[in-house]
Design a protein around this motif. Structure first.
Motif, short mmCIF file in Angstrom:
data_model
loop_
_atom_site.label_atom_id
_atom_site.label_comp_id
_atom_site.label_asym_id
_atom_site.label_seq_id
_atom_site.Cartn_x
_atom_site.Cartn_y
_atom_site.Cartn_z
N TRP A 137 -0.09 -7.76 -4.65
CA TRP A 137 0.64 -6.74 -3.90
C TRP A 137 1.23 -7.25 -2.59
O TRP A 137 1.78 -6.49 -1.81
CB TRP A 137 -0.27 -5.55 -3.60
CG TRP A 137 -0.65 -4.77 -4.83
CD1 TRP A 137 -0.24 -5.00 -6.11
CD2 TRP A 137 -1.52 -3.63 -4.89
NE1 TRP A 137 -0.80 -4.10 -6.97
CE2 TRP A 137 -1.58 -3.23 -6.26
CE3 TRP A 137 -2.24 -2.91 -3.94
CZ2 TRP A 137 -2.35 -2.14 -6.67
CZ3 TRP A 137 -3.01 -1.83 -4.36
CH2 TRP A 137 -3.05 -1.45 -5.71
N ASN A 138 1.09 -8.54 -2.32
CA ASN A 138 1.64 -9.16 -1.10
C ASN A 138 1.11 -8.51 0.18
O ASN A 138 1.84 -8.30 1.15
CB ASN A 138 3.18 -9.09 -1.11
CG ASN A 138 3.78 -9.91 -2.23
OD1 ASN A 138 3.31 -11.01 -2.53
ND2 ASN A 138 4.80 -9.38 -2.88
N LEU A 139 -0.18 -8.19 0.17
CA LEU A 139 -0.82 -7.65 1.36
C LEU A 139 -1.23 -8.78 2.29
O LEU A 139 -1.37 -9.93 1.87
CB LEU A 139 -2.08 -6.87 0.96
CG LEU A 139 -1.88 -5.64 0.06
CD1 LEU A 139 -3.25 -5.11 -0.37
CD2 LEU A 139 -1.09 -4.57 0.79
N PRO A 140 -1.42 -8.49 3.58
CA PRO A 140 -1.97 -9.51 4.47
C PRO A 140 -3.35 -9.94 3.96
O PRO A 140 -4.08 -9.12 3.40
CB PRO A 140 -2.09 -8.77 5.81
CG PRO A 140 -1.14 -7.64 5.72
CD PRO A 140 -1.12 -7.23 4.28
N PRO A 141 -3.71 -11.20 4.13
CA PRO A 141 -5.01 -11.67 3.62
C PRO A 141 -6.18 -10.84 4.13
O PRO A 141 -7.13 -10.57 3.39
CB PRO A 141 -5.08 -13.12 4.15
CG PRO A 141 -3.66 -13.52 4.30
CD PRO A 141 -2.92 -12.29 4.73
N GLU A 142 -6.11 -10.40 5.40
CA GLU A 142 -7.22 -9.61 5.93
C GLU A 142 -7.32 -8.25 5.24
O GLU A 142 -8.41 -7.68 5.10
CB GLU A 142 -7.10 -9.43 7.45
CG GLU A 142 -5.87 -8.64 7.91
CD GLU A 142 -4.69 -9.53 8.19
OE1 GLU A 142 -3.79 -9.08 8.94
OE2 GLU A 142 -4.67 -10.68 7.69
N ALA A 143 -6.19 -7.70 4.80
CA ALA A 143 -6.21 -6.42 4.09
C ALA A 143 -6.91 -6.57 2.75
O ALA A 143 -7.69 -5.70 2.33
CB ALA A 143 -4.80 -5.89 3.91
N VAL A 144 -6.62 -7.66 2.04
CA VAL A 144 -7.29 -7.92 0.77
C VAL A 144 -8.79 -8.06 0.98
O VAL A 144 -9.60 -7.49 0.24
CB VAL A 144 -6.72 -9.20 0.12
CG1 VAL A 144 -7.49 -9.53 -1.17
CG2 VAL A 144 -5.23 -9.03 -0.18
N ASP A 145 -9.19 -8.83 2.01
CA ASP A 145 -10.61 -9.01 2.32
C ASP A 145 -11.27 -7.67 2.64
O ASP A 145 -12.38 -7.39 2.19
CB ASP A 145 -10.77 -9.97 3.49
CG ASP A 145 -10.34 -11.38 3.17
OD1 ASP A 145 -10.25 -11.72 1.97
OD2 ASP A 145 -10.09 -12.16 4.11
N THR A 174 1.37 2.09 -1.18
CA THR A 174 2.66 2.62 -0.76
C THR A 174 3.29 1.59 0.17
O THR A 174 2.74 0.50 0.37
CB THR A 174 2.52 3.97 -0.03
OG1 THR A 174 1.81 3.78 1.18
CG2 THR A 174 1.82 5.00 -0.90
N ALA A 175 4.43 1.94 0.75
CA ALA A 175 5.11 1.00 1.62
C ALA A 175 4.30 0.67 2.86
O ALA A 175 4.44 -0.40 3.45
CB ALA A 175 6.48 1.57 2.03
N GLU A 176 3.42 1.57 3.27
CA GLU A 176 2.72 1.41 4.55
C GLU A 176 1.24 1.13 4.44
O GLU A 176 0.63 0.63 5.39
CB GLU A 176 2.93 2.65 5.41
CG GLU A 176 4.40 2.89 5.78
CD GLU A 176 4.58 4.13 6.62
OE1 GLU A 176 3.60 4.88 6.78
OE2 GLU A 176 5.70 4.35 7.11
N ALA A 177 0.62 1.47 3.32
CA ALA A 177 -0.84 1.34 3.24
C ALA A 177 -1.29 1.04 1.81
O ALA A 177 -0.59 1.31 0.84
CB ALA A 177 -1.50 2.63 3.74
N VAL A 232 -6.13 0.74 4.30
CA VAL A 232 -5.83 -0.31 5.26
C VAL A 232 -4.32 -0.48 5.31
O VAL A 232 -3.62 -0.15 4.34
CB VAL A 232 -6.50 -1.65 4.86
CG1 VAL A 232 -8.01 -1.51 4.79
CG2 VAL A 232 -5.95 -2.16 3.55
N PRO A 233 -3.77 -0.98 6.42
CA PRO A 233 -2.32 -1.17 6.50
C PRO A 233 -1.82 -2.18 5.47
O PRO A 233 -2.46 -3.19 5.22
CB PRO A 233 -2.11 -1.69 7.93
CG PRO A 233 -3.34 -1.27 8.68
CD PRO A 233 -4.45 -1.31 7.69
N ALA A 234 -0.67 -1.88 4.87
CA ALA A 234 -0.08 -2.81 3.92
C ALA A 234 0.66 -3.94 4.62
O ALA A 234 1.00 -4.95 4.01
CB ALA A 234 0.88 -2.07 2.98
#
Length: 246
Positions: A137-145, A174-177, A232-234
Motif C-alpha cells: 500500500w506504499n505506507l511509511p515504514p513506521e505506519a506498517v510497523d 483511504t487517501a489519508e489513513a 494511522v496516517p497513510a
C-alpha cells in the motif's frame, strides 16, 4: 431542510478529498428518499453480483484474469454495502458519528481475514497477515510497523477476554489513513468496550500501546461482539496523542 433536522446519515458518494459525505436530515425529505433508493439499488446490485459469482464458481473453468476481475467487482460491492450498513447503523439511537476508515467512502484497498479465536498462535499470525497485506500500500515504514504491532495487541486482547470461536481482522486504506480492526464474537457474554488501564493495572496494556501508536482508535458493537479498531496516517509521521471514539 427544516429547523427540526437532527439526523446525520452517511451517503454512498464521497465528498471532496475522499471525505465522507454526510446528510443532515429530518429523516423523510426528498434527499433522504433519494438516498434510500440509492442504498436499495446498491444492495440489490451486490446481491445479484453475489449470485452471479456463486454460479460462476459452480460452473468452474474461470481464467485467472476472470477471477481477478470478479474479485475487484466483489471488493467494490462490499465496500459500498459496508457504507450502507454503517449508514443505517449510525441512524440507530445512541450511535456515535465517528467511524473507522474501512467503512468510509473513498476506500482504496480492503482486506478481511478470519483467524481461530481460541488459538494463541492467532496473534502472531494476524501480525504477519497485516504486514503482508499493507506492505504493497506504499505506507511509511513506521505506519506498517504500527499497524502490525497494534494488530498483535488487539488480537491478544480478544483472545484473553473472549471465548470467540473466530476473530476477524479487517484492514482498510483511504487517501489519508490506514486502519485495522479486530472483531470478536462476544462468546463470553455481552461484549465489553475496553478501557485503557490506569496506574499499576496490568490487564489491557495492549490498549495503551494502541493509544500511543494510533492517530485515533475506538470500538463498534457488531451484534453480540465487538470491533476494536485503530488508524494511522497513510502519509507523513505517526499520529500520536490519539483520541478514542466509540
Amino acid at each position: 431542510m427544516n429547523g427540526e433536522a437532527h439526523r446525520v446519515r452517511l451517503l454512498l458518494q464521497a465528498g471532496a478529498h475522499d471525505r465522507p459525505c454526510l446528510l443532515l436530515t429530518e429523516g423523510d425529505g426528498p434527499a433522504s428518499r433519494l438516498a434510500d433508493r440509492m442504498e436499495s439499488m446498491q444492495t440489490s446490485l451486490a446481491g445479484r453480483l453475489l449470485g452471479r459469482t456463486r454460479d460462476l464458481l459452480v460452473a468452474g473453468g474461470m481464467s485467472s484474469n476472470d477471477l481477478g476481475l470478479l474479485a475487484g467487482q466483489l471488493a467494490d460491492a462490499l465496500a459500498e454495502v459496508l457504507v450502507v450498513a454503517e449508514s443505517r447503523r449510525r441512524r440507530l439511537p445512541g450511535v456515535a458519528d465517528h467511524v473507522p476508515v474501512f467503512v468510509l467512502p473513498g476506500l482504496r484497498a480492503y482486506s478481511l481475514h478470519i483467524f481461530p479465536g481460541q488459538d494463541l498462535a492467532s496473534a502472531p499470525a494476524a501480525r504477519r497477515h497485516v504486514r503482508d497485506t499493507v506492505q504493497p500500500w506504499n505506507l511509511p515504514p513506521e505506519a506498517v510497523d504500527d499497524l502490525e504491532l497494534i494488530t498483535g495487541e488487539l488480537v491478544a486482547n480478544a483472545l484473553e477476554h473472549t471465548d470467540s470461536r473466530s476473530l476477524t481482522v479487517t484492514c482498510g486504506l483511504t487517501a489519508e489513513a490506514a486502519a485495522v480492526g479486530v472483531t470478536d464474537e462476544g462468546e463470553s457474554g455481552a461484549a465489553v468496550v475496553p478501557e485503557v488501564p490506569k496506574g499499576e493495572q496490568e490487564n489491557g496494556r495492549g490498549l495503551l500501546i494502541t493509544q500511543a501508536l494510533a492517530a485515533r482508535w475506538g470500538s463498534l458493537r457488531t451484534g453480540g461482539g465487538l470491533t476494536v479498531w485503530a488508524e494511522v496516517p497513510a502519509v507523513g509521521g505517526r499520529g500520536r496523542g490519539a483520541m478514542r471514539l466509540t
